[in-house]
Design a protein around this motif. Structure first.
Motif, mmCIF file in Angstrom:
data_model
loop_
_atom_site.group_PDB
_atom_site.id
_atom_site.type_symbol
_atom_site.label_atom_id
_atom_site.label_comp_id
_atom_site.label_asym_id
_atom_site.label_seq_id
_atom_site.Cartn_x
_atom_site.Cartn_y
_atom_site.Cartn_z
ATOM 1 N N MET A 1 0.931 -1.297 0.053
ATOM 2 C CA MET A 1 -0.049 0.017 0.171
ATOM 3 C C MET A 1 1.030 1.286 -0.026
ATOM 4 S SD MET A 1 -3.276 -1.080 -0.103
ATOM 5 C CE MET A 1 -4.198 0.334 0.603
ATOM 6 N N PRO A 2 0.597 2.348 -0.684
ATOM 7 C CA PRO A 2 1.150 3.475 -0.704
ATOM 8 C C PRO A 2 1.211 4.106 0.530
ATOM 9 C CG PRO A 2 -0.693 3.683 -2.028
ATOM 10 C CD PRO A 2 -0.790 2.558 -1.886
ATOM 11 N N SER A 3 2.304 5.011 1.095
ATOM 12 C CA SER A 3 2.162 5.533 2.335
ATOM 13 C C SER A 3 1.550 6.987 2.097
ATOM 14 C CB SER A 3 3.745 6.070 2.662
ATOM 15 O OG SER A 3 4.438 6.728 1.700
ATOM 16 N N ILE A 4 0.983 7.385 1.021
ATOM 17 C CA ILE A 4 0.268 8.498 0.879
ATOM 18 C C ILE A 4 -0.874 8.070 -0.182
ATOM 19 C CG2 ILE A 4 -0.151 10.892 0.005
ATOM 20 C CD1 ILE A 4 1.323 10.570 2.385
ATOM 21 N N GLU A 5 -2.223 8.108 0.339
ATOM 22 C CA GLU A 5 -3.405 7.787 -0.575
ATOM 23 C C GLU A 5 -3.951 9.126 -1.083
ATOM 24 O OE1 GLU A 5 -5.949 5.494 1.596
ATOM 25 O OE2 GLU A 5 -4.952 3.623 1.009
ATOM 26 N N LEU A 6 -4.387 9.290 -2.144
ATOM 27 C CA LEU A 6 -5.020 10.442 -2.919
ATOM 28 C C LEU A 6 -6.388 10.074 -3.693
ATOM 29 C CD1 LEU A 6 -5.016 13.476 -3.721
ATOM 30 C CD2 LEU A 6 -3.703 12.609 -5.947
ATOM 31 N N GLN A 7 -7.409 10.772 -3.056
ATOM 32 C CA GLN A 7 -8.533 10.590 -3.869
ATOM 33 C C GLN A 7 -9.249 12.014 -4.156
ATOM 34 O OE1 GLN A 7 -10.485 8.456 -0.344
ATOM 35 N NE2 GLN A 7 -10.808 6.901 -1.761
ATOM 36 N N ILE A 8 -9.751 12.134 -5.298
ATOM 37 C CA ILE A 8 -10.120 13.279 -5.892
ATOM 38 C C ILE A 8 -11.826 13.076 -6.129
ATOM 39 C CG2 ILE A 8 -10.115 15.363 -7.483
ATOM 40 C CD1 ILE A 8 -6.987 14.639 -7.718
ATOM 41 N N ASP A 9 -12.500 14.084 -5.797
ATOM 42 C CA ASP A 9 -14.044 13.803 -5.969
ATOM 43 C C ASP A 9 -14.632 15.174 -5.747
ATOM 44 O OD1 ASP A 9 -16.372 12.489 -6.672
ATOM 45 O OD2 ASP A 9 -16.711 12.481 -4.542
ATOM 46 N N ASN A 10 -15.533 15.602 -6.850
ATOM 47 C CA ASN A 10 -16.157 16.580 -6.663
ATOM 48 C C ASN A 10 -15.599 17.974 -6.212
ATOM 49 O OD1 ASN A 10 -18.605 18.197 -6.917
ATOM 50 N ND2 ASN A 10 -19.560 17.270 -5.110
ATOM 51 N N GLY A 11 -14.369 18.205 -6.459
ATOM 52 C CA GLY A 11 -13.285 19.272 -6.308
ATOM 53 C C GLY A 11 -12.397 19.325 -5.168
ATOM 54 N N VAL A 12 -12.661 18.209 -4.494
ATOM 55 C CA VAL A 12 -12.103 17.657 -3.107
ATOM 56 C C VAL A 12 -10.774 16.678 -3.248
ATOM 57 C CG1 VAL A 12 -12.138 17.342 -0.753
ATOM 58 C CG2 VAL A 12 -13.934 18.677 -1.635
#
Length: 259
Positions: A1-12
């Motif tokens: 698993m990556p040590s940083i997770e990024l999720q982008i949704d609805n401008g956030v």
């Protein structure tokens, strides 16, 4: 698993520190990956608000001491500060988009100070903040000596940094360290609501406001007034200003595009 997770949704953009087995403490890999992720959020026009939070029981326990005590892995304190933490804080303050620290658990050492560098700090009611440096013979870093006295005053900041007291989320709110505390049951929902609200506001104006707040740390009154004049003119030339005025006149809700 990556040590940083990024999720982008609805401008956030939700940026999650993801080393729960170490209470999300920083090693070199995670620090460098967080910088890359923040850069990605900065250049992505679809991102209009950023949430920084942690996975598991902690927000961030600061530096991974296993790294600094390992002869093979230890990068040295100068490299840790100049290549890890200082660039993270500089990015948080220079990205002209609102950044929320959603403190989901303990925030200790560098983890606490990185949270305090964000634009808006909210916390779950079970969270705590600890200036843990003095407990191992170190000094506060990650801009803690810059932001904490400005948030709560020199006397309180000195005591917390020298004594290393644990501060509960409710105490932190009373001191002025953070914006709001949310219950365990509503924390994630309230963070989402706050982030979505910011993501649909006039991003250009919010970024200029952030620039002004940064400069207010060093400007005198005359310099700040002059800068307000210059940036107000810049804001008045934005598409969002035109939309905001037209919506007010037409008695409707504005639809801002962040331009």
């Amino acid at each position: 698993m990556p040590s940083i997770e990024l999720q982008i949704d609805n401008g956030v953009a939700k940026v999650t520190l993801n080393r729960p087995e170490t209470f999300n403490s920083f090693n070199r890999e995670m620090a460098l990956l967080l910088q890359e992720t923040l850069d990605q959020c900065n250049t992505n026009d679809q991102v209009r608000a950023i949430v920084l939070t942690g996975n598991g029981k902690a927000f961030c326990a600061g530096q991974d001491l296993n790294e600094v005590t390992s002869p093979e892995l230890n990068p040295g304190f100068r490299k840790i500060l100049e290549e890890h933490y200082n660039p993270i804080v500089e990015r948080i303050r220079s990205i002209e988009k609102p950044i929320i620290a959603a403190v989901n658990g303990v925030a200790a050492g560098a983890g606490a100070n990185i949270a305090l560098a964000c634009d808006i700090v909210v916390a779950i009611e079970t969270a705590s903040f600890i200036q843990a440096f003095s407990k191992i013979g170190l000094i506060p870093d990650s801009a803690g000596t810059f932001f904490l006295p400005r948030l709560i005053g020199l006397q309180k900041a000195s005591a917390l940094m020298m004594l290393g007291d644990k501060v509960s989320a409710n105490e932190a709110e009373q001191l002025g360290m953070l914006y709001k505390v949310f219950s365990v049951e509503t924390f994630e929902e309230e963070v989402d609501k706050l982030a979505l609200k910011l993501a649909h506001m006039p991003t250009k104006a919010l970024g200029l406001t952030k620039r002004l707040l940064n400069q207010s740390m060093v400007n005198n009154l005359e310099q700040q007034l002059n800068m307000e004049s210059d940036l107000q003119i810049e804001a008045a030339e934005s598409e969002d200003y035109s939309e905001g005025v037209n919506a007010f006149i037409e008695k409707r809700k504005p639809v801002f595009k962040g331009k």
